[in-house]
Design a protein around this motif. Structure first.
Motif, mmCIF file in Angstrom:
data_model
loop_
_atom_site.group_PDB
_atom_site.id
_atom_site.type_symbol
_atom_site.label_atom_id
_atom_site.label_comp_id
_atom_site.label_asym_id
_atom_site.label_seq_id
_atom_site.Cartn_x
_atom_site.Cartn_y
_atom_site.Cartn_z
ATOM 1 N N ILE A 196 0.824 -1.216 0.000
ATOM 2 C CA ILE A 196 0.000 0.000 0.000
ATOM 3 C C ILE A 196 0.855 1.261 0.000
ATOM 4 N N THR A 197 2.150 1.112 -0.194
ATOM 5 C CA THR A 197 3.045 2.243 -0.406
ATOM 6 C C THR A 197 4.277 1.737 -1.139
ATOM 7 N N ASP A 198 4.949 2.613 -1.859
ATOM 8 C CA ASP A 198 6.148 2.182 -2.560
ATOM 9 C C ASP A 198 7.348 2.076 -1.626
ATOM 10 N N ASN A 199 7.416 2.976 -0.630
ATOM 11 C CA ASN A 199 8.531 2.925 0.316
ATOM 12 C C ASN A 199 8.204 3.695 1.583
ATOM 13 N N ILE A 200 9.067 3.606 2.538
ATOM 14 C CA ILE A 200 8.849 4.179 3.859
ATOM 15 C C ILE A 200 8.769 5.697 3.834
ATOM 16 N N THR A 201 9.591 6.325 2.988
ATOM 17 C CA THR A 201 9.601 7.783 2.983
ATOM 18 C C THR A 201 8.316 8.363 2.398
ATOM 19 N N SER A 202 7.667 7.633 1.508
ATOM 20 C CA SER A 202 6.402 8.122 0.964
ATOM 21 C C SER A 202 5.349 8.252 2.057
ATOM 22 N N VAL A 203 5.245 7.251 2.919
ATOM 23 C CA VAL A 203 4.270 7.329 4.013
ATOM 24 C C VAL A 203 4.568 8.547 4.878
ATOM 25 N N PHE A 204 5.836 8.715 5.229
ATOM 26 C CA PHE A 204 6.211 9.848 6.070
ATOM 27 C C PHE A 204 5.870 11.171 5.395
ATOM 28 N N GLN A 205 6.252 11.305 4.130
ATOM 29 C CA GLN A 205 6.058 12.590 3.462
ATOM 30 C C GLN A 205 4.590 12.921 3.229
ATOM 31 N N TYR A 206 3.768 11.898 2.956
ATOM 32 C CA TYR A 206 2.360 12.179 2.738
ATOM 33 C C TYR A 206 1.605 12.377 4.048
ATOM 34 N N ALA A 207 2.069 11.763 5.117
ATOM 35 C CA ALA A 207 1.497 12.063 6.432
ATOM 36 C C ALA A 207 1.884 13.478 6.841
ATOM 37 N N LEU A 208 3.128 13.840 6.589
ATOM 38 C CA LEU A 208 3.595 15.196 6.883
ATOM 39 C C LEU A 208 2.825 16.222 6.063
ATOM 40 N N ALA A 209 2.491 15.874 4.836
ATOM 41 C CA ALA A 209 1.791 16.792 3.935
ATOM 42 C C ALA A 209 0.377 17.100 4.389
ATOM 43 N N GLN A 210 -0.122 16.375 5.390
ATOM 44 C CA GLN A 210 -1.466 16.616 5.914
ATOM 45 C C GLN A 210 -1.453 17.486 7.165
ATOM 46 N N LEU A 211 -0.277 17.776 7.698
ATOM 47 C CA LEU A 211 -0.174 18.447 8.990
ATOM 48 C C LEU A 211 -0.183 19.968 8.875
ATOM 49 N N PRO A 212 -0.708 20.646 9.889
ATOM 50 C CA PRO A 212 -0.725 22.114 9.879
ATOM 51 C C PRO A 212 0.600 22.739 10.313
ATOM 52 N N LYS A 213 1.576 21.924 10.664
ATOM 53 C CA LYS A 213 2.910 22.444 11.003
ATOM 54 C C LYS A 213 3.946 21.425 10.559
ATOM 55 N N ARG A 214 5.186 21.916 10.314
ATOM 56 C CA ARG A 214 6.230 21.050 9.790
ATOM 57 C C ARG A 214 7.466 21.099 10.701
ATOM 58 N N TYR A 215 8.558 21.664 10.168
ATOM 59 C CA TYR A 215 9.838 21.576 10.856
ATOM 60 C C TYR A 215 10.235 22.811 11.653
ATOM 61 N N MET A 216 9.742 23.983 11.236
ATOM 62 C CA MET A 216 10.085 25.219 11.935
ATOM 63 C C MET A 216 8.868 26.123 11.996
ATOM 64 N N THR A 217 8.875 27.034 12.952
ATOM 65 C CA THR A 217 7.831 28.049 13.033
ATOM 66 C C THR A 217 8.282 29.281 12.242
ATOM 67 N N PRO A 218 7.357 30.162 11.890
ATOM 68 C CA PRO A 218 7.747 31.388 11.186
ATOM 69 C C PRO A 218 8.739 32.236 11.982
ATOM 70 N N GLU A 219 8.750 32.057 13.301
ATOM 71 C CA GLU A 219 9.674 32.819 14.145
ATOM 72 C C GLU A 219 11.055 32.197 14.215
ATOM 73 N N GLY A 220 11.240 31.030 13.576
ATOM 74 C CA GLY A 220 12.561 30.421 13.529
ATOM 75 C C GLY A 220 12.821 29.369 14.579
ATOM 76 N N GLU A 221 11.788 28.884 15.257
ATOM 77 C CA GLU A 221 11.982 27.830 16.251
ATOM 78 C C GLU A 221 11.955 26.469 15.572
ATOM 79 N N TYR A 222 12.943 25.642 15.875
ATOM 80 C CA TYR A 222 12.981 24.291 15.317
ATOM 81 C C TYR A 222 12.023 23.392 16.080
ATOM 82 N N ILE A 223 11.090 22.758 15.355
ATOM 83 C CA ILE A 223 10.116 21.865 15.983
ATOM 84 C C ILE A 223 10.117 20.508 15.291
ATOM 85 N N GLY A 224 11.182 20.237 14.520
ATOM 86 C CA GLY A 224 11.278 18.976 13.796
ATOM 87 C C GLY A 224 11.557 17.774 14.668
ATOM 88 N N ASP A 225 11.771 18.012 15.968
ATOM 89 C CA ASP A 225 11.927 16.910 16.914
ATOM 90 C C ASP A 225 10.673 16.741 17.763
#
Length: 427
Positions: A196-225
């Protein structure tokens, strides 16, 4: 890992300049094109040829015409190099979905607010419009296409597995990723080897593509962890551990093969995958595919922009051109060729887009993607998203091939990210 807004913007600009030799926007410029031409750079497949041909004869209401150059190879590097040298700089440029990486160099482009862009704002998806605006409210880029996501699936193989087959029923059976995994298990049991997916990164990237936030805030705070990223990571790992990934890594010969041989029976992907995936790799499956809303909700992956460089010989004429090219009528035409999904909702009712797609059994697949585009919540992309995302994807591959445990790979990814963000002065 936090940084002040002021430091974030200052250091990111310095990091980008150091990487490309880019400095301020002063100095001389050698023009591209004749005095009555506006030069434009784009990549192959980014604009409709018929529309460009019209503009090559003259931009309505101006004394200028368009001269397009399709730039091959590493487009971004070539553009940044041109800007750095302040020589032979095009008047108008296409920017891909990594538009935020140009934000540190925003002074190299016209602020489209000042050219009257706001009067067109209501014509576009709000989240798409915002992506071209820097944290300092400088509108650097004008919306082109989008990349709304959905679930592609093989109706014939779902029927063979005794699963729901109609789009509405499949959507009801798999509203979330957990249900999608359970559906995948049933598929694998009925059709051994199916994925149901070609590889592991596709699941991650498409799940990430649904989120209202990603790796950093507009103010420059890292939230990728943060938990939201770790949950998308764990979801991707779970799909692999359940044996539901085809383990066909991006760029490998297996990437198309798993579509051609029927192993990939379902796939959450962006609208452009219809052309690059089944229509290209498995033309004999015409009529067997369907599309339905993706588990986990609407998302977006991909889409591009247009920008007017600071060196443009006639910014008003350039703006007249880009607003004409990206009108709802012309975006609908660009959906037909080169299959760019519009950022103008009015296009979704255009007869050019509303017809049935024979490859998908006569389904009107535009309806599914239009709903995804309209309901997508939007998010903030930072200039450092590639710097952060690349180690994450690389370490996920290490998990899929069995080189590392999930926890070890996560720690190593975060360590690499910390090192790279420190190196470029972001933290």
């Amino acid at each position: 890992m936090t940084v002040t807004r002021r430091k974030f913007l200052a250091l990111s600009a310095g990091g980008a300049a150091a990487a490309t030799g880019l400095t301020g926007c002063g100095g001389s410029r050698s023009s591209l094109g004749a005095a009555d031409e506006l030069s434009m750079w784009a990549w192959t497949g980014s604009v409709n040829d018929d529309l460009i041909a019209q503009a090559a004869k003259g931009i309505q209401g101006t004394d200028k015409k368009i001269a397009l150059t399709r730039v091959g190879g590493d487009y971004k590097t070539k553009l940044l190099t041109s800007l750095a040298g302040k020589s032979m700089v095009p008047d108008i440029v296409g920017l891909n979905d990594d538009v935020a990486t140009y934000f540190p160099n925003a002074d190299q482009f016209h602020d489209l607010h000042e050219l009257g862009a706001d009067k067109f704002k209501g014509d576009f998806l709000e989240w798409k419009w915002k992506l071209g605006i820097t944290p300092e409210n400088r509108m650097m880029a004008y919306p082109m296409d989008t990349g709304p996501t959905a679930l592609f699936y093989r109706r014939d193989l779902f029927e063979k597995a005794g699963l729901p087959t109609e789009p509405a029923d499949v959507a009801a059976a798999a509203p979330g990723w957990n249900e999608y995994i359970e559906l995948g298990k049933k598929l694998k049991q009925a059709i051994p080897g199916s994925a149901i997916t070609d590889n592991i990164t596709s699941v991650f990237q498409y799940a990430l593509a649904q989120l209202p936030k990603r790796y950093m805030t507009p103010e420059g705070e890292y939230i990728g962890d943060g938990d939201h990223i770790r949950q998308a990571w764990d979801l991707a790992v779970r799909v692999v551990k359940e044996g539901l990934s085809a383990n066909a890594q991006d760029g490998s010969t297996d990437a198309n093969a798993v579509v051609t041989n029927g192993r990939l029976v379902a796939f959450v992907a962006a609208v452009w995958w219809a052309q690059l995936g089944p229509k290209n790799a498995a033309p004999k499956t015409k009529g067997m595919w369907r599309v339905t809303p993706a588990p986990g909700g609407p998302g977006n992956r991909g889409g591009s922009f247009l920008a007017i460089t600071k060196y443009c010989k006639d910014p008003e004429a350039a703006f007249a051109f880009i607003t004409w090219l990206e009108s709802a009528k012309n975006q609908a035409q660009s959906f037909l060729d080169p299959v760019l999904f519009p950022s103008t909702p009015a296009s979704y009712d255009d007869p050019k887009m509303t017809g049935p797609d024979a490859f998908f059994g006569g389904q009107k697949i535009v309806d599914v993607f239009a709903e995804s585009a309209k309901k997508y919540p939007g998010t903030y992309f930072s200039p450092y998203d590639s710097t952060i995302g690349d180690p994450i994807k690389a370490e996920l591959v290490n998990v899929e091939i069995g080189a590392k445990s999930s926890d070890q790979a996560w720690r190593d990814a975060q360590r690499l990210i910390d090192r790279e963000l420190t190196r470029v002065g972001a933290i």
